[in-house]
Enzyme design. Structure first.
Site, PDB file in Angstrom:
ATOM      1  N   ASP A   8       0.710  -0.966  -0.866  1.00  0.00           N
ATOM      2  CA  ASP A   8       0.035   0.118  -0.043  1.00  0.00           C
ATOM      3  C   ASP A   8       1.334   0.816   0.185  1.00  0.00           C
ATOM      4  O   ASP A   8       1.780   1.218   0.064  1.00  0.00           O
ATOM      5  CB  ASP A   8      -1.104   0.818   1.202  1.00  0.00           C
ATOM      6  CG  ASP A   8      -0.138   0.298   2.727  1.00  0.00           C
ATOM      7  OD1 ASP A   8       1.115  -0.230   2.596  1.00  0.00           O
ATOM      8  OD2 ASP A   8      -1.217   0.572   3.904  1.00  0.00           O
ATOM      9  N   HIS A   9      -0.009   2.464  -0.021  1.00  0.00           N
ATOM     10  CA  HIS A   9       1.023   3.568   0.464  1.00  0.00           C
ATOM     11  C   HIS A   9       2.151   3.777   1.170  1.00  0.00           C
ATOM     12  O   HIS A   9       3.185   4.118   1.123  1.00  0.00           O
ATOM     13  CB  HIS A   9      -0.074   4.774   0.523  1.00  0.00           C
ATOM     14  CG  HIS A   9      -0.851   4.914   1.277  1.00  0.00           C
ATOM     15  ND1 HIS A   9      -1.772   3.919   1.169  1.00  0.00           N
ATOM     16  CD2 HIS A   9      -0.854   5.605   2.601  1.00  0.00           C
ATOM     17  CE1 HIS A   9      -2.486   4.143   2.398  1.00  0.00           C
ATOM     18  NE2 HIS A   9      -2.193   4.924   3.656  1.00  0.00           N
ATOM     19  N   CYS A  65       3.074  -3.303   4.074  1.00  0.00           N
ATOM     20  CA  CYS A  65       3.205  -1.792   3.909  1.00  0.00           C
ATOM     21  C   CYS A  65       3.099  -0.653   5.576  1.00  0.00           C
ATOM     22  O   CYS A  65       4.750  -1.078   5.736  1.00  0.00           O
ATOM     23  CB  CYS A  65       1.231  -2.431   4.701  1.00  0.00           C
ATOM     24  SG  CYS A  65       0.776  -3.323   6.764  1.00  0.00           S
ATOM     25  N   THR A  67       3.195  -0.893   8.576  1.00  0.00           N
ATOM     26  CA  THR A  67       3.279  -2.281   9.970  1.00  0.00           C
ATOM     27  C   THR A  67       4.064  -3.385   8.916  1.00  0.00           C
ATOM     28  O   THR A  67       4.679  -4.062  10.719  1.00  0.00           O
ATOM     29  CB  THR A  67       2.987  -1.880  10.776  1.00  0.00           C
ATOM     30  OG1 THR A  67       1.671  -2.780  10.256  1.00  0.00           O
ATOM     31  CG2 THR A  67       2.736  -0.824  11.854  1.00  0.00           C
ATOM     32  N   HIS A  98      11.210 -22.799   9.535  1.00  0.00           N
ATOM     33  CA  HIS A  98       9.720 -24.077  10.094  1.00  0.00           C
ATOM     34  C   HIS A  98       8.318 -23.359   9.913  1.00  0.00           C
ATOM     35  O   HIS A  98       7.554 -24.614   9.652  1.00  0.00           O
ATOM     36  CB  HIS A  98       9.977 -23.410  12.116  1.00  0.00           C
ATOM     37  CG  HIS A  98      10.264 -23.443  12.608  1.00  0.00           C
ATOM     38  ND1 HIS A  98      11.550 -23.125  14.044  1.00  0.00           N
ATOM     39  CD2 HIS A  98      11.984 -23.771  12.617  1.00  0.00           C
ATOM     40  CE1 HIS A  98      11.612 -23.650  14.433  1.00  0.00           C
ATOM     41  NE2 HIS A  98      12.714 -23.947  13.378  1.00  0.00           N
ATOM     42  N   ASN A  99       8.058 -22.211   9.389  1.00  0.00           N
ATOM     43  CA  ASN A  99       7.091 -22.182   8.877  1.00  0.00           C
ATOM     44  C   ASN A  99       7.022 -22.098   6.631  1.00  0.00           C
ATOM     45  O   ASN A  99       6.065 -22.609   6.195  1.00  0.00           O
ATOM     46  CB  ASN A  99       6.425 -20.724   8.654  1.00  0.00           C
ATOM     47  CG  ASN A  99       6.508 -20.409  10.467  1.00  0.00           C
ATOM     48  OD1 ASN A  99       7.158 -19.029  10.591  1.00  0.00           O
ATOM     49  ND2 ASN A  99       5.971 -21.723  11.533  1.00  0.00           N
ATOM     50  N   ARG A 109       6.877   1.496   7.684  1.00  0.00           N
ATOM     51  CA  ARG A 109       7.179   2.821   8.812  1.00  0.00           C
ATOM     52  C   ARG A 109       7.954   1.977   9.951  1.00  0.00           C
ATOM     53  O   ARG A 109       8.113   3.144  10.347  1.00  0.00           O
ATOM     54  CB  ARG A 109       6.129   2.914   8.550  1.00  0.00           C
ATOM     55  CG  ARG A 109       5.837   3.667   7.579  1.00  0.00           C
ATOM     56  CD  ARG A 109       3.460   4.686   8.226  1.00  0.00           C
ATOM     57  NE  ARG A 109       2.958   4.784   7.179  1.00  0.00           N
ATOM     58  CZ  ARG A 109       1.681   5.411   6.825  1.00  0.00           C
ATOM     59  NH1 ARG A 109       1.408   4.798   7.544  1.00  0.00           N
ATOM     60  NH2 ARG A 109       1.578   5.663   5.958  1.00  0.00           N
ATOM     61  N   HIS A 133       8.486 -29.863  11.042  1.00  0.00           N
ATOM     62  CA  HIS A 133       7.446 -29.649  10.287  1.00  0.00           C
ATOM     63  C   HIS A 133       7.244 -28.835   9.675  1.00  0.00           C
ATOM     64  O   HIS A 133       6.055 -28.199   9.456  1.00  0.00           O
ATOM     65  CB  HIS A 133       9.156 -27.824  10.578  1.00  0.00           C
ATOM     66  CG  HIS A 133       9.979 -26.985  11.359  1.00  0.00           C
ATOM     67  ND1 HIS A 133       8.886 -26.867  12.843  1.00  0.00           N
ATOM     68  CD2 HIS A 133      11.065 -27.879  11.864  1.00  0.00           C
ATOM     69  CE1 HIS A 133       9.945 -26.678  13.030  1.00  0.00           C
ATOM     70  NE2 HIS A 133      11.265 -27.207  12.751  1.00  0.00           N
ATOM     71  N   ARG A 136       2.937 -29.721  10.860  1.00  0.00           N
ATOM     72  CA  ARG A 136       2.359 -28.444  11.374  1.00  0.00           C
ATOM     73  C   ARG A 136       2.398 -27.590   9.586  1.00  0.00           C
ATOM     74  O   ARG A 136       1.090 -26.466   9.812  1.00  0.00           O
ATOM     75  CB  ARG A 136       3.467 -27.714  12.180  1.00  0.00           C
ATOM     76  CG  ARG A 136       3.719 -28.239  13.483  1.00  0.00           C
ATOM     77  CD  ARG A 136       4.778 -27.752  13.919  1.00  0.00           C
ATOM     78  NE  ARG A 136       5.226 -28.938  15.066  1.00  0.00           N
ATOM     79  CZ  ARG A 136       6.308 -29.125  16.129  1.00  0.00           C
ATOM     80  NH1 ARG A 136       7.342 -28.373  15.392  1.00  0.00           N
ATOM     81  NH2 ARG A 136       6.169 -30.338  16.923  1.00  0.00           N
TER      82      ARG A 136
HETATM   83  C1  RB5 Z   1      -2.140   2.956   6.266  1.00  0.00           C
HETATM   84  O1  RB5 Z   1      -1.911   4.014   7.203  1.00  0.00           O
HETATM   85  C2  RB5 Z   1      -1.895   2.254   7.791  1.00  0.00           C
HETATM   86  O2  RB5 Z   1      -2.995   1.601   7.969  1.00  0.00           O
HETATM   87  C3  RB5 Z   1      -0.825   0.446   6.842  1.00  0.00           C
HETATM   88  O3  RB5 Z   1       0.359   0.680   5.867  1.00  0.00           O
HETATM   89  C4  RB5 Z   1      -0.557  -0.568   7.569  1.00  0.00           C
HETATM   90  O4  RB5 Z   1       0.110   0.070   8.161  1.00  0.00           O
HETATM   91  C5  RB5 Z   1      -1.890  -1.572   7.930  1.00  0.00           C
HETATM   92  O5  RB5 Z   1      -1.767  -2.051   9.162  1.00  0.00           O
END
Ligand code: RB5
Length: 143
Positions: A8-9, A65, A67, A98-99, A109, A133, A136
């Protein structure tokens, strides 16, 4: 190897860093967007990357994204996807060992570009251990 990549952005800048690195490593890239830092919805991009891997269009996927959390949740909704969100090199190694993670999630970010590249390399260069593994992972794939 073909790698699908999507963000995403909030992950757009890091996606480009990872994409450039993967191309330097000789990987073929399927870039599923987003293609600017304009606000978009991460479920669309996590799903698209997950479907590219699950269908066999790509061997592996990388999703980014802000996070890494939301887009990893979206990717994991696709049957056959095992997406691991990694914030360290150790996590990257373990999610392959393992996965057998077939999609890697990163936070644009929360993770620096240098660390993200190290995480990507550790994930790509580590082998699945199989053995206990495998059972699982099979359980995950049946869900
Ligand atoms: C977008 O603002 C933010 O929510 C997204 O990039 C992400 O961190 C969501 O989990």
């Amino acid at each position: 190897m073909i790698i699908a990549i999507a963000s995403d952005h909030g992950g757009f800048a890091l996606k480009n860093t990872v994409k450039d690195h993967l191309m330097e490593r000789g990987m073929k890239i399927v870039d599923l967007g987003t293609y600017s830092d304009a606000s978009v919805d991460y479920p669309v991009y996590g799903r698209a990357c997950g479907e590219a891997v699950a269908s066999g269009e790509a061997d592996l996927g990388v999703v980014v994204c802000g996070t890494g959390i939301g887009i990893s949740i979206a990717a994991n909704k696709v049957k056959g996807v095992r997406c691991g969100l990694c914030t360290s090199v150790e996590m990257a190694r373990l999610t392959k060992q393992h996965n057998n993670a077939n999609v890697l999630a990163l936070g644009g970010r929360t993770t620096t570009p240098d660390l993200a590249v190290e995480i990507v390399d550790a994930w790509l260069d580590t082998e699945f251990e199989g053995g206990r593994h495998q059972r699982r992972v099979d359980m995950l794939d049946e869900m």
